[in-house]
Every structure is written in C-alpha cells, then in structure tokens.
Design an enzyme around this catalytic site. Structure first.
Site, PDB file in Angstrom:
ATOM      1  N   SER A 151       0.831  -1.200   0.000  1.00 12.08           N
ATOM      2  CA  SER A 151       0.000   0.000   0.000  1.00 12.08           C
ATOM      3  C   SER A 151       0.863   1.246   0.000  1.00 12.08           C
ATOM      4  O   SER A 151       1.650   1.469   0.933  1.00 12.08           O
ATOM      5  CB  SER A 151      -0.912   0.021   1.223  1.00 12.08           C
ATOM      6  OG  SER A 151      -1.559   1.278   1.319  1.00 12.08           O
ATOM      7  N   HIS A 157      -1.144  -1.264  -4.302  1.00 11.29           N
ATOM      8  CA  HIS A 157      -2.427  -0.862  -3.732  1.00 11.29           C
ATOM      9  C   HIS A 157      -2.439   0.646  -3.515  1.00 11.29           C
ATOM     10  O   HIS A 157      -1.565   1.198  -2.842  1.00 11.29           O
ATOM     11  CB  HIS A 157      -2.644  -1.588  -2.398  1.00 11.29           C
ATOM     12  CG  HIS A 157      -4.010  -1.428  -1.829  1.00 11.29           C
ATOM     13  ND1 HIS A 157      -5.087  -2.170  -2.247  1.00 11.29           N
ATOM     14  CD2 HIS A 157      -4.487  -0.593  -0.858  1.00 11.29           C
ATOM     15  CE1 HIS A 157      -6.168  -1.816  -1.572  1.00 11.29           C
ATOM     16  NE2 HIS A 157      -5.825  -0.861  -0.720  1.00 11.29           N
ATOM     17  N   ASP A 160      -4.702   3.787  -2.161  1.00  9.95           N
ATOM     18  CA  ASP A 160      -5.868   4.221  -1.388  1.00  9.95           C
ATOM     19  C   ASP A 160      -6.267   5.631  -1.798  1.00  9.95           C
ATOM     20  O   ASP A 160      -5.470   6.567  -1.680  1.00  9.95           O
ATOM     21  CB  ASP A 160      -5.553   4.201   0.110  1.00  9.95           C
ATOM     22  CG  ASP A 160      -5.454   2.787   0.653  1.00  9.95           C
ATOM     23  OD1 ASP A 160      -6.392   2.008   0.425  1.00  9.95           O
ATOM     24  OD2 ASP A 160      -4.429   2.463   1.281  1.00  9.95           O
ATOM     25  N   MET A 188      -8.787   8.556  -0.855  1.00 13.05           N
ATOM     26  CA  MET A 188      -9.678   9.024   0.219  1.00 13.05           C
ATOM     27  C   MET A 188     -10.090  10.468  -0.050  1.00 13.05           C
ATOM     28  O   MET A 188      -9.283  11.270  -0.524  1.00 13.05           O
ATOM     29  CB  MET A 188      -8.965   8.944   1.573  1.00 13.05           C
ATOM     30  CG  MET A 188      -8.380   7.578   1.897  1.00 13.05           C
ATOM     31  SD  MET A 188      -7.611   7.574   3.533  1.00 13.05           S
ATOM     32  CE  MET A 188      -6.659   6.057   3.458  1.00 13.05           C
ATOM     33  N   HIS A 242      -8.277   1.370  -4.331  1.00 16.42           N
ATOM     34  CA  HIS A 242      -9.269   1.206  -3.267  1.00 16.42           C
ATOM     35  C   HIS A 242      -9.903   2.561  -3.021  1.00 16.42           C
ATOM     36  O   HIS A 242      -9.281   3.466  -2.452  1.00 16.42           O
ATOM     37  CB  HIS A 242      -8.582   0.669  -2.005  1.00 16.42           C
ATOM     38  CG  HIS A 242      -9.504   0.500  -0.842  1.00 16.42           C
ATOM     39  ND1 HIS A 242      -9.040   0.246   0.439  1.00 16.42           N
ATOM     40  CD2 HIS A 242     -10.857   0.532  -0.739  1.00 16.42           C
ATOM     41  CE1 HIS A 242     -10.067   0.151   1.272  1.00 16.42           C
ATOM     42  NE2 HIS A 242     -11.183   0.326   0.570  1.00 16.42           N
ATOM     43  N   MET A 280     -12.061   4.900  -1.180  1.00 12.56           N
ATOM     44  CA  MET A 280     -12.747   5.193   0.077  1.00 12.56           C
ATOM     45  C   MET A 280     -13.350   6.583  -0.064  1.00 12.56           C
ATOM     46  O   MET A 280     -12.915   7.546   0.563  1.00 12.56           O
ATOM     47  CB  MET A 280     -11.767   5.095   1.249  1.00 12.56           C
ATOM     48  CG  MET A 280     -11.337   3.679   1.530  1.00 12.56           C
ATOM     49  SD  MET A 280     -10.092   3.557   2.835  1.00 12.56           S
ATOM     50  CE  MET A 280      -8.613   3.506   1.839  1.00 12.56           C
ATOM     51  N   MET A 292     -12.277  -5.291   5.088  1.00  8.91           N
ATOM     52  CA  MET A 292     -11.420  -4.389   5.857  1.00  8.91           C
ATOM     53  C   MET A 292     -11.182  -4.967   7.250  1.00  8.91           C
ATOM     54  O   MET A 292     -12.130  -5.318   7.953  1.00  8.91           O
ATOM     55  CB  MET A 292     -12.075  -3.014   5.979  1.00  8.91           C
ATOM     56  CG  MET A 292     -12.155  -2.224   4.675  1.00  8.91           C
ATOM     57  SD  MET A 292     -10.531  -1.841   3.974  1.00  8.91           S
ATOM     58  CE  MET A 292      -9.799  -0.823   5.267  1.00  8.91           C
ATOM     59  N   ASP A 341      -7.286  -6.006   4.121  1.00  8.79           N
ATOM     60  CA  ASP A 341      -6.550  -4.753   4.170  1.00  8.79           C
ATOM     61  C   ASP A 341      -6.691  -4.165   5.566  1.00  8.79           C
ATOM     62  O   ASP A 341      -7.794  -3.909   6.033  1.00  8.79           O
ATOM     63  CB  ASP A 341      -7.128  -3.793   3.116  1.00  8.79           C
ATOM     64  CG  ASP A 341      -6.438  -2.439   3.095  1.00  8.79           C
ATOM     65  OD1 ASP A 341      -5.460  -2.242   3.830  1.00  8.79           O
ATOM     66  OD2 ASP A 341      -6.897  -1.568   2.324  1.00  8.79           O
TER      67      ASP A 341
END
Length: 227
Positions: free
Chosen positions: A7, A30, A32, A34, A63, A65, A134, A172
């Site tokens: 990540s 990975h 993220d 956000m 991913h 979010m 998660m 994750d």
C-alpha cells in the site's frame, strides 16, 4: 499462490515512482483514494493515479474510500487502474457499477467496512472479481489488526465456495508477519500490506517473506484443499 499488494499509503508521496520500484516483485500496487468525506482523510486523485500508472509496470489496485464511487470509479479505470474497489456502503448501484468497471477493462471489487456483514450481498458476488474485507476501520494506515474480522473472512470464503466462484478475497488493515497467516487460514488470498512492507529495510524482500508465509498457511487451510 498468495498475492501481496503493498500500500503506497505507507510510502513517501514525494517519491512515488521510486517507492513503486522499491517493491518490484509485488503482484499489485495498492492505491488508497480518500476524499475526506467517506473517511476522515484526504490522499490523492485521478491525476496522480494517471502519473503513477505511467511510472510503473506493476498493475494498480485502486481502493476508493470515497463518496459517489458510481461517478468516479470509471475515471480511475481510464487513469490506468487494473482493479477498482468501491465501498458497498457508498455505492448507489453496486451491480451497475461493477459491470461498468468490468466493461472498461478492469477488475471490479467490492469492499466492506468492519461493521458491514457480507451476507446481504451474497447475490452480488457473481458480478465481482474480488471482495475486500477491511480488517481495520478505513481512513488511516498503521492501525492494529482486528482479530474479530477473521470469522467474517471465513464466512466470505464459504459463500465464494458455495457459488463455485473464482473470486479473490482481499484483506486490508494491519496485515503483517504476525497476522498474515491467520488471514490466509481463514480464507484470504490477496493481502494489502503497508507499513509491514514500506517500514522494512528491504521492501521487496518483505514482500517475498509475506508471500512465503501466506503460501505456507494456505497449503493446509480448510478452504484450499482441492482448490
């Protein structure tokens, strides 16, 4: 074989191309995303993903979010993502979204927060390529692994087997040398690791060791017999 996805949330954002190179040998990178709305943190968006996809040949595992993934997810496929995960809690039309992600050429994945059960979404599973459980509350890296998620991982694997699906099961949050074997035994086969990789002296070697641990745990796991 287990897949290890480092990540970049735990990487140096000023040196993302170098940080991607540091984990050569990983299955996916990975990423993220956000938005400071769905989760209380803000990371990066479409332009950075576009740049990163040009800077590395490791496929990108996005991913999201974020609120309104129905609107934004397709743009991340166009930016170069090979897999896009949306949160079912945020998606207005998860089946339609999964189909659109697939139609644009990426793998479609659905994520669930720790408090969201998998059972209500059993009928959605055939529309997906991966489910993400998660194992921490989404929003921040470096959190402690939630052991209480292990039964949920197992139940998800049971549903995948029940419908004879070729679904990947990703975990994750708090994945490290001390937790990865339990996740693999419960049914996970794709592992997101942040600080366990980027906090190591040799990130690439950390990836290799985590994969070795997961493969060993999987070999004798209840769900992998005849898998």
């Amino acid at each position: 074989m287990a897949q290890i996805n480092p990540s970049i949330l735990s990487a140096d954002f000023a040196r993302l191309a170098d940080e991607a190179e540091a984990v050569r040998g990983s299955d996916w990178l990975h990423v993220d995303v956000m938005d400071n709305h769905f989760v209380p943190n803000l990371t990066l968006g479409v332009p950075v993903v576009e740049s990163l996809s040009r800077a590395t040949d490791i496929p990108l595992d996005l991913h999201l979010m974020i609120e309104d993934p129905d609107r934004w997810a397709p743009q991340y496929v166009e930016a170069g993502a090979g897999s896009v995960t949306f949160h079912v809690e945020a998606a207005a039309a998860p089946v339609r979204l999964a189909r659109e992600i697939r139609a644009k050429g990426a793998r479609a994945s659905m994520a669930l927060k720790p408090g969201t059960p998998i059972e209500p979404y059993e009928d959605l599973l055939p529309e997906l390529d991966m489910v993400l459980i998660m194992t921490v509350e989404p929003g921040f890296g470096g959190q402690a692994f939630l052991d209480i998620m292990l039964p949920k991982i197992r139940r998800t694997r049971e549903l995948i087997a029940k419908h004879d699906l070729q679904l990947w099961l990703q975990v994750d949050g708090g994945v490290a040398a001390s937790t990865i074997e339990r996740c693999a035994e419960a049914g996970a086969d794709v592992f997101v690791a942040g600080s366990a990789v980027y906090g190591a002296e040799d990130p690439s070697e950390a990836v290799r060791k985590l994969r070795e641990q997961a493969d060993k745990a999987t070999a004798d796991a209840w769900w992998a017999c005849g898998h």
